[in-house]
Design a protein around this motif. Structure first.
Motif, PDB file in Angstrom:
ATOM      1  N   ALA A 177       0.825  -1.216   0.000  1.00 30.01           N
ATOM      2  CA  ALA A 177       0.000   0.000   0.000  1.00 30.01           C
ATOM      3  C   ALA A 177       0.852   1.256   0.000  1.00 30.01           C
ATOM      4  O   ALA A 177       0.342   2.357  -0.261  1.00 30.01           O
ATOM      5  N   GLY A 178       2.153   1.118   0.259  1.00 30.07           N
ATOM      6  CA  GLY A 178       3.046   2.265   0.179  1.00 30.07           C
ATOM      7  C   GLY A 178       3.126   2.853  -1.217  1.00 30.07           C
ATOM      8  O   GLY A 178       3.542   3.993  -1.389  1.00 30.07           O
ATOM      9  N   ASN A 179       2.744   2.081  -2.221  1.00 34.66           N
ATOM     10  CA  ASN A 179       2.640   2.574  -3.594  1.00 34.66           C
ATOM     11  C   ASN A 179       1.261   2.171  -4.110  1.00 34.66           C
ATOM     12  O   ASN A 179       1.054   1.008  -4.481  1.00 34.66           O
ATOM     13  N   PRO A 180       0.290   3.078  -4.136  1.00 35.61           N
ATOM     14  CA  PRO A 180      -1.081   2.724  -4.535  1.00 35.61           C
ATOM     15  C   PRO A 180      -1.169   2.052  -5.900  1.00 35.61           C
ATOM     16  O   PRO A 180      -2.086   1.260  -6.137  1.00 35.61           O
ATOM     17  N   ASP A 181      -0.237   2.327  -6.798  1.00 36.91           N
ATOM     18  CA  ASP A 181      -0.259   1.676  -8.116  1.00 36.91           C
ATOM     19  C   ASP A 181      -0.138   0.161  -7.991  1.00 36.91           C
ATOM     20  O   ASP A 181      -0.616  -0.587  -8.862  1.00 36.91           O
ATOM     21  N   LEU A 182       0.495  -0.299  -6.913  1.00 38.70           N
ATOM     22  CA  LEU A 182       0.695  -1.735  -6.737  1.00 38.70           C
ATOM     23  C   LEU A 182      -0.579  -2.451  -6.291  1.00 38.70           C
ATOM     24  O   LEU A 182      -0.608  -3.676  -6.238  1.00 38.70           O
ATOM     25  N   LEU A 183      -1.621  -1.701  -5.985  1.00 33.02           N
ATOM     26  CA  LEU A 183      -2.907  -2.289  -5.607  1.00 33.02           C
ATOM     27  C   LEU A 183      -3.866  -2.337  -6.797  1.00 33.02           C
ATOM     28  O   LEU A 183      -5.010  -2.786  -6.647  1.00 33.02           O
ATOM     29  N   ASP A 184      -3.416  -1.909  -7.954  1.00 36.70           N
ATOM     30  CA  ASP A 184      -4.275  -1.746  -9.122  1.00 36.70           C
ATOM     31  C   ASP A 184      -3.934  -2.795 -10.175  1.00 36.70           C
ATOM     32  O   ASP A 184      -2.895  -2.711 -10.829  1.00 36.70           O
ATOM     33  N   GLU A 185      -4.813  -3.787 -10.341  1.00 33.15           N
ATOM     34  CA  GLU A 185      -4.537  -4.867 -11.296  1.00 33.15           C
ATOM     35  C   GLU A 185      -4.504  -4.380 -12.742  1.00 33.15           C
ATOM     36  O   GLU A 185      -3.919  -5.038 -13.614  1.00 33.15           O
ATOM     37  N   SER A 186      -5.111  -3.212 -13.013  1.00 32.76           N
ATOM     38  CA  SER A 186      -5.101  -2.695 -14.383  1.00 32.76           C
ATOM     39  C   SER A 186      -3.699  -2.254 -14.810  1.00 32.76           C
ATOM     40  O   SER A 186      -3.457  -2.033 -16.004  1.00 32.76           O
ATOM     41  N   LYS A 187      -2.781  -2.130 -13.851  1.00 30.57           N
ATOM     42  CA  LYS A 187      -1.400  -1.760 -14.171  1.00 30.57           C
ATOM     43  C   LYS A 187      -0.606  -2.952 -14.701  1.00 30.57           C
ATOM     44  O   LYS A 187       0.547  -2.795 -15.122  1.00 30.57           O
ATOM     45  N   GLU A 188      -1.191  -4.149 -14.638  1.00 29.55           N
ATOM     46  CA  GLU A 188      -0.503  -5.341 -15.126  1.00 29.55           C
ATOM     47  C   GLU A 188      -0.688  -5.503 -16.638  1.00 29.55           C
ATOM     48  O   GLU A 188      -1.703  -5.061 -17.180  1.00 29.55           O
ATOM     49  N   PRO A 189       0.262  -6.150 -17.310  1.00 26.61           N
ATOM     50  CA  PRO A 189       1.538  -6.629 -16.789  1.00 26.61           C
ATOM     51  C   PRO A 189       2.504  -5.485 -16.508  1.00 26.61           C
ATOM     52  O   PRO A 189       2.682  -4.598 -17.333  1.00 26.61           O
TER      53      PRO A 189
END
Length: 273
Positions: A177-189
């Protein structure tokens, strides 16, 4: 058929299966070819229908043929194989972390393992927040009930429906959670994969430990991975440890045993002379 030899030490059904395998491998029985019926194989080999059925079952377990209900048994096209050289793979992933995004976008770990390109692949990711059960709490060295980010990944070739592997990744939720982008599956791959994601949190990995097991697939795994009856899965529990000794990720990777190779090379120290 050239016949099955009774003096051969191998079971007679296995002799027949290996004779048929040789025809498939040589191309004499090409992909998509309808296999001879049980009656035809029994007549030409001199074996019982039971032995013929056992031979066909063995071919299915080798991933060489596929039974289609009401139509017969067909020679299967070669499946995409995955060759994971984990010893060098993890260092390759770590080295990529420091590359710019354009370079990281060019290729990924699946391409590394298969020789395919980005355009050859279809990628799927699902993120959910879960509480650590007893197994995952022990694996991550956290309290049971600790919030985790559970990520499910699979990648398939655009020429096949079945995924090459399925990965279930778990990270402490408060950590990512320190980087909100890491909680967003749309950022994958994510370019650079998990090691680069951890890098955005200031985390460098010190080592990755693998535990490998073979087991029968669950019904869901057999359906998703398109695994024939009798074929096992290989599982790798991958534990990532940072430079402070903290476990930052645990991933369970499930791979079909009929088309996966795990390759390890370990440099041995010389004897002192």
């Amino acid at each position: 058929m050239t016949g099955v030899h009774g003096r051969d030490w191998r079971p007679r059904y296995l002799q027949l299966a290996e004779e048929l395998r040789a025809k498939i491998v040589s191309g004499e029985l090409a992909p998509g070819t309808l296999m001879p019926s049980e009656t035809e194989l029994a007549d030409t080999s001199g074996l019982s229908r039971t032995s013929v059925r056992n031979a066909i079952r063995q071919l299915r377990e080798w991933g060489l043929v596929r039974a289609e209900q009401g139509r017969g048994t067909y020679v299967r096209a070669p499946r995409q194989r995955v060759r994971r050289r984990n010893t060098e793979r993890y260092q390759w992933e770590k080295d990529r972390v420091l590359l710019d995004e354009a370079e990281r976008l060019k290729t990924g770990a699946t391409e590394h393992d298969t020789g395919l390109t980005v355009d050859d692949l279809k990628f799927h990711a699902e993120y959910t927040r879960v509480d650590a059960d007893a197994d995952m709490a022990a694996a991550l060295q956290v309290e049971a009930g600790t919030p985790l980010l559970r990520r499910v990944y699979w990648t398939s070739s655009r020429h096949e429906n079945a995924p090459l592997t399925v990965s279930y990744s778990y990270l402490p939720y408060d950590l990512v959670a320190g980087n909100p982008d890491l909680l967003d599956e749309s950022k994958e791959p994510w370019p650079g994969g998990t090691q680069h994601q951890l890098y955005t949190l200031g985390i460098e990995l010190d080592r990755i430990d693998d535990e490998i097991r073979a087991r029968p697939p669950s019904p869901d795994e057999a359906e998703l991975l398109d695994i024939d009856p009798g074929v096992s899965v290989l599982t790798v529990r991958k534990t990532s440890v940072d430079t402070t000794g903290r476990i930052v990720e645990v991933a369970d990777v499930v791979m079909p045993g009929d088309r996966t190779e795990l390759v390890y090379s370990h440099k041995l120290q010389r004897w002192k002379t």
